[in-house]
Motif scaffolding. Structure first.
Motif, PDB file in Angstrom:
ATOM      1  N   ARG A  17       0.832  -1.209   0.000  1.00  0.00           N
ATOM      2  CA  ARG A  17       0.000   0.000   0.000  1.00  0.00           C
ATOM      3  C   ARG A  17       0.861   1.251   0.000  1.00  0.00           C
ATOM      4  O   ARG A  17       1.858   1.347   0.705  1.00  0.00           O
ATOM      5  CB  ARG A  17      -0.899  -0.006   1.236  1.00  0.00           C
ATOM      6  CG  ARG A  17      -1.684   1.287   1.455  1.00  0.00           C
ATOM      7  CD  ARG A  17      -2.693   1.134   2.546  1.00  0.00           C
ATOM      8  NE  ARG A  17      -3.306   2.426   2.895  1.00  0.00           N
ATOM      9  CZ  ARG A  17      -4.479   2.553   3.477  1.00  0.00           C
ATOM     10  NH1 ARG A  17      -5.195   1.495   3.783  1.00  0.00           N
ATOM     11  NH2 ARG A  17      -4.958   3.758   3.778  1.00  0.00           N
ATOM     12  N   ASP A  19       0.164   5.745  -0.200  1.00  0.00           N
ATOM     13  CA  ASP A  19      -0.833   6.815  -0.142  1.00  0.00           C
ATOM     14  C   ASP A  19      -0.528   7.871  -1.184  1.00  0.00           C
ATOM     15  O   ASP A  19       0.622   8.284  -1.355  1.00  0.00           O
ATOM     16  CB  ASP A  19      -0.866   7.437   1.254  1.00  0.00           C
ATOM     17  CG  ASP A  19      -1.388   6.462   2.304  1.00  0.00           C
ATOM     18  OD1 ASP A  19      -2.294   5.682   1.957  1.00  0.00           O
ATOM     19  OD2 ASP A  19      -0.895   6.473   3.440  1.00  0.00           O
ATOM     20  N   PRO A  24      -5.465   5.915  -0.995  1.00  0.00           N
ATOM     21  CA  PRO A  24      -4.534   4.795  -0.916  1.00  0.00           C
ATOM     22  C   PRO A  24      -4.582   3.929  -2.180  1.00  0.00           C
ATOM     23  O   PRO A  24      -5.655   3.694  -2.743  1.00  0.00           O
ATOM     24  CB  PRO A  24      -5.016   4.020   0.317  1.00  0.00           C
ATOM     25  CG  PRO A  24      -6.432   4.433   0.502  1.00  0.00           C
ATOM     26  CD  PRO A  24      -6.532   5.832   0.013  1.00  0.00           C
ATOM     27  N   ARG A 100       3.612  -1.185   4.125  1.00  0.00           N
ATOM     28  CA  ARG A 100       3.703   0.198   3.634  1.00  0.00           C
ATOM     29  C   ARG A 100       5.142   0.646   3.417  1.00  0.00           C
ATOM     30  O   ARG A 100       5.373   1.777   2.979  1.00  0.00           O
ATOM     31  CB  ARG A 100       3.023   1.160   4.614  1.00  0.00           C
ATOM     32  CG  ARG A 100       1.541   0.885   4.808  1.00  0.00           C
ATOM     33  CD  ARG A 100       0.879   2.020   5.547  1.00  0.00           C
ATOM     34  NE  ARG A 100      -0.518   1.750   5.851  1.00  0.00           N
ATOM     35  CZ  ARG A 100      -1.466   2.680   5.873  1.00  0.00           C
ATOM     36  NH1 ARG A 100      -1.174   3.929   5.598  1.00  0.00           N
ATOM     37  NH2 ARG A 100      -2.705   2.357   6.171  1.00  0.00           N
ATOM     38  N   SER A 200     -11.121   6.552   7.554  1.00  0.00           N
ATOM     39  CA  SER A 200      -9.773   6.917   8.008  1.00  0.00           C
ATOM     40  C   SER A 200      -9.875   8.200   8.825  1.00  0.00           C
ATOM     41  O   SER A 200     -10.307   9.235   8.312  1.00  0.00           O
ATOM     42  CB  SER A 200      -8.827   7.136   6.814  1.00  0.00           C
ATOM     43  OG  SER A 200      -8.711   5.955   6.050  1.00  0.00           O
TER      44      SER A 200
END
Length: 471
Positions: A17, A19, A24, A100, A200
């Motif tokens: 992932r 951003d 995302p 991430r 989120s």
């Protein structure tokens, strides 16, 4: 009586992932060759090699073999587990992991079983996905920890929204509300935009800030905000229904508002807050020219009007703010502020225009194409134009090039009366910011207040180093 034991394989799935301004993104690969589900999109995934290999080690190995990225096991986070049964009747347990941070650039490392690889927005997944993988990502988007995806004979291998077999197993009650608002706010938001799959929390790190970025099942991103009081709710809703609607893409659009919940749903604007951004000089100046032009558009969104009687600077609040900020002021600060307050009675009244009310860098969004937009209108109310420059002026302190860029975009300079009013408004706002910031843990706000107050004293009382404070 003999009972057949339930035995099945375990596989691992990589949610790599990142951003972006669009939200995302996750990495998908398209299966190819003589493999199951050839031609369909899937997460990088694989089986455990044997009893010697744990699920994290398997994920790290599969990631390297399929995508060439190198992952430190310490950066692997558990996302969810999916118990899956294929249309053919065989079952398996899939363990999904989020990562991430990694080394290297993702690429096709096994072309005999993968013919394409791409980053895709999590809220806008492509057609032609393996149903099992899509179920895992849909469960991941809503924060589920365990899901069941038992397909029926005759179901397609590819995801079919008409035959969605995903079933979420709820978490313990203590986890149910983590990261999302109370049920009434969720219901209000989903009535406005449809089923929401991702919440989120994007609240500011300060008391009573409640904001969520949300994503829907069919794509799309919005913000849900719950105001801390009725006044802020009324101001923001009024702003979006009046002057902000004239700014087009330079401001969010109000989708829905609920007076009882003090909640709103807003469209998302592209970009990131200008606060903390480090830009090349040419781009920085271009952005501030656009900020100046946008500020002028706000101020001219309605005809100016005469100031109401008694609507000068908020000097009535000066004593209260000074009392709260006094332990955190420098010697001479209080005397300087009180001297400015004494001048306020002689100021020429200024026309009122529409104001953002809290125009500062963290409420200005900028995108890669240098476009800008404003957010957070809960302090919007009519007032003199200089009120919007109080907090913004910190951005060009000691930066004459940025100062000139802003005014080139704004299209005019302040009058002498406006300059005098700006000094007083800035000093009062600084004291208020110090008091509020210290009391509520907003260290950036408190430091900005100290910084602005020191600058004003240097500019307007260069020889006041011996000034004493009023007892």
């Amino acid at each position: 009586m003999s009972v057949e034991r339930h035995t099945e394989q375990v596989d691992v799935h990589l949610i790599l992932r990142r951003d972006t301004d669009q939200g995302p993104e996750v990495l998908l690969s398209r299966r190819a060759g003589k493999v199951y589900a050839a031609g369909l999109w899937h997460l990088p995934s694989g089986r455990l090699d044997g009893p010697h290999e744990d699920v994290v080690a398997a994920l790290v190995r599969e990631a390297r073999e399929e995508t060439s990225v190198v992952i430190n096991p310490a950066d692997v986070c558990a996302a969810l587990t999916v118990h899956h049964r294929s249309p053919g009747g065989s079952s398996r347990t899939g363990v999904f992991f989020e990562v991430r941070r990694w080394q290297g650039n993702a690429r096709i490392a096994e072309p005999h079983v993968c013919d394409a690889m791409k980053w895709t927005v999590l809220g806008d997944l492509p057609a032609g996905m393996v149903a099992y993988c899509r179920a895992g990502l849909d469960a991941y988007k809503v924060g589920a920890r365990l899901a069941i995806h038992f397909q029926m004979p005759g179901d397609a291998i590819a995801y079919d929204p008409a035959a969605d077999r995903l079933r979420l197993v709820p978490d313990m009650p203590l986890r149910e509300s983590a990261g999302r608002p109370e049920a009434a706010v969720v219901e209000f938001a989903e009535q406005a935009v449809g089923r929401i799959t991702e919440w989120s929390d994007t609240s500011w790190a300060r008391e009573a800030s409640r904001v969520w970025r949300v994503g829907g099942t069919q794509g799309g991103t919005w913000y849900v905000k719950v105001h801390q009081n009725e006044k802020f709710h009324t101001r923001e809703v009024t702003a979006y229904r009046t002057w902000a609607s004239l700014l087009g893409h330079a401001a969010p659009r109000l989708v829905a508002a609920d007076e009882e919940l003090r909640a709103v749903v807003l469209t998302a604007v592209p970009g990131r807050p200008l606060y903390g951004a480090v830009l090349p000089l040419a781009k920085e100046l271009a952005v501030f020219r656009r900020v100046g032009a946008l500020t002028r558009r706000i101020h001219e969104s309605a005809p100016p009007r005469a100031a109401p009687a008694g609507s000068g600077p908020a000097v009535a609040k000066a004593d209260r703010h000074l009392d709260a900020a006094r332990p955190h002021l420098e010697p001479g600060d209080e005397a300087f502020v009180r001297e400015l307050v004494g001048r306020a009675a002689d100021l020429t009244p200024l026309e009122w225009v529409e104001n953002h009310g809290d125009l500062q860098l963290r409420n200005i969004m900028y995108a890669s194409d240098e476009t800008v937009a404003v957010i957070d209108l809960e302090r919007s109310e009519p007032g003199p134009a200089v009120r919007d420059l109080v907090r913004l002026s910190d951005a060009w302190a000691a930066r004459p090039d940025v100062y000139e860029a802003f005014w080139a975009g704004y299209g005019r300079r302040l009058t002498g009366a406006e300059e005098a009013r700006l000094v007083i408004e800035s000093a009062l706002d600084s004291v208020s910011g110090i008091a509020f910031g210290v009391a509520h843990g907003d260290l950036e706000l408190a430091e900005r207040g100290r910084r602005t107050l020191a600058r004003l004293r240097a500019e307007h009382c260069p020889s006041d180093s011996s000034a004493g404070d009023v007892p």
